[in-house]
Design an enzyme around this catalytic site. Sequence first.
Site, mmCIF file in Angstrom:
data_model
loop_
_atom_site.group_PDB
_atom_site.id
_atom_site.type_symbol
_atom_site.label_atom_id
_atom_site.label_comp_id
_atom_site.label_asym_id
_atom_site.label_seq_id
_atom_site.Cartn_x
_atom_site.Cartn_y
_atom_site.Cartn_z
ATOM 1 C CD GLU A 13 7.567 4.926 -10.397
ATOM 2 O OE1 GLU A 13 6.672 4.765 -11.248
ATOM 3 O OE2 GLU A 13 8.869 4.525 -10.513
ATOM 4 C CG LEU A 103 8.419 -5.455 -14.447
ATOM 5 C CD1 LEU A 103 9.029 -6.524 -15.134
ATOM 6 C CD2 LEU A 103 9.257 -4.124 -14.713
ATOM 7 C CG ASP A 150 1.374 1.531 -15.764
ATOM 8 O OD1 ASP A 150 2.693 2.176 -15.472
ATOM 9 O OD2 ASP A 150 0.822 1.287 -14.516
HETATM 10 C C1 GAF Z 1 1.174 2.135 -10.981
HETATM 11 C C2 GAF Z 1 0.357 2.829 -11.530
HETATM 12 F F1 GAF Z 1 -0.270 2.133 -12.411
HETATM 13 C C3 GAF Z 1 0.518 3.991 -12.384
HETATM 14 O O1 GAF Z 1 -0.353 4.854 -12.853
HETATM 15 C C4 GAF Z 1 1.564 4.968 -11.325
HETATM 16 O O2 GAF Z 1 0.985 5.788 -10.661
HETATM 17 C C5 GAF Z 1 2.474 4.145 -10.816
HETATM 18 O O3 GAF Z 1 2.202 2.969 -10.120
HETATM 19 C C6 GAF Z 1 3.531 4.848 -9.883
HETATM 20 O O4 GAF Z 1 4.424 6.014 -10.426
HETATM 21 O O5 GAF Z 1 2.154 1.738 -11.886
#
Ligand code: GAF
Length: 360
Positions: A13, A103, A150
Site C-alpha cells: 500500500e 475498491l 488501480d
Molecule cells: C489509491 C491510489 F489510487 C493507488 O494508486 C494507490 O496509491 C493506493 O491508493 C494505495 O496503495 O487506491
Amino acid sequence: MYRAPGRVNLIGEHTDYNDGFALPLAIQQGCTATVRVTDGVEIRVTSTQRADDPVVVPVAELGGVEGWGAYPVGVLWAFAERGVQLPGLDVRLDSDVPGGAGLSSSAALICALAAAVNDLLGLGLSRPDLVTLTHRTENDYVGAPTGGMDQMAALLCEADHVLLCDMRAWSGTPVPFDLGAAGLELLVVDTHARHHHADGEYADRRAACEKAAGLLGVAALRDVSLDDLDAALGRLPDDVLRRRVRHVVTEDARVLSTVELLRAGRLRDIGPLLNASQASMRDDYEITAPEVDTAVEALLGAGAHGARMTGGGFGGCVIALVPPNGVTRATNAVQRAYRKAGFAPASAFTVHPSSGAHPA
Ligand code: GAF
C-alpha cells in the site's frame, strides 16, 4: 460493451507512487461501459447510479468537466490528447463497485470505458497503453495524484491470480492465488468509514515520500533497500519522515516476501505479512482509522489468518484470510465489536480473484 473490475490490494500500500511493488487482485464487482457512435457532435454520458445527472459535452470542447463526469470525459480527453479524432458518442455506465470504499470504483469506470472505446473505434491500443491513458485521465484531468496500481489491476489482472505490479517498469506479472486449493476465503469488510480530508492526506503522504527521496538522493523510495534502511533513516531530519520511509521500504519487502510464499504454494503462510502491513499502515504511515483497526482486531480474534486495510486508506475496506466455515464467525465478530464501539454496522462479502477488463 466492456466490463472492468474493482480491486482489492492484497498487500503493497502506498508503494506504487514510490516506483515500488503492489499485489492487487480484481474482484467480481465492476463497471460496465456501453458505448455507441452517434451522428451528433456531442459526448453524452449517463450512469445507472446517477440517473438524474447526465453529462453532455461537445466533442470539440472536452476540457473542464468537474464532479463525477470528470472521470468518463477525462478518458475521452486522454484519447483526444493522443490524436484520436472522436465521433459523437453515447456512453452508458453501470457499476456495482461501492464508491468511496477503497475498491477502485473510479478505475473500474475509466478502464471499462477506455477498453470499450479502444475496441469500438478500432484504435488498437495495447493494455499497457490503456494503463498509461487511464492513469493520465486520473492524474491530469481529474486531478487525483494517484499511482498506477488501480488502473493496472482493472486492465491486467487474471482470474485466480494476483498481479505483481512493478511500478518502476509499469509491468504486471500474474502470480497464482488459488484460495480454493488453500481452503481459504478472502473476506472484505467495508467499514463504511471515509474521512472527508482523505484526498489531502493522500497528497500529503506522496509529498513526504518525494521529499524523503530527495533528501536521500534517490530517484524514489524503491531505491532504498531493507539493508540500507537504518542508515537511510539516520539521515532524515524528523520522526514523521522516518516513519513514512520505514513503511514504504518495509512494505515493498513484504510484497516480495508474499510473492515468494505464493509461488511456493504457501498461501496460508502469508497471514503474518498482512498483519505486519496493517501495523505499518497504522503506526508508521498513519492511514488507518478507528473503524479499520477495530475490524482488524475483531477478525484476528475470530481466527483470521491475517487481516489488513486495503486501498488508499483513512477508512474504506479491510481484507481477511479466513477458512470457509469461519466467514460468519468473523463477520459477527466485527459487528459485535462495532456495536460496542458505537460504530454503524459494517458490511462484508467474500471476493474471488477475477479477470481484468473484458468484453461484456
Ligand atoms: C489509491 C491510489 F489510487 C493507488 O494508486 C494507490 O496509491 C493506493 O491508493 C494505495 O496503495 O487506491
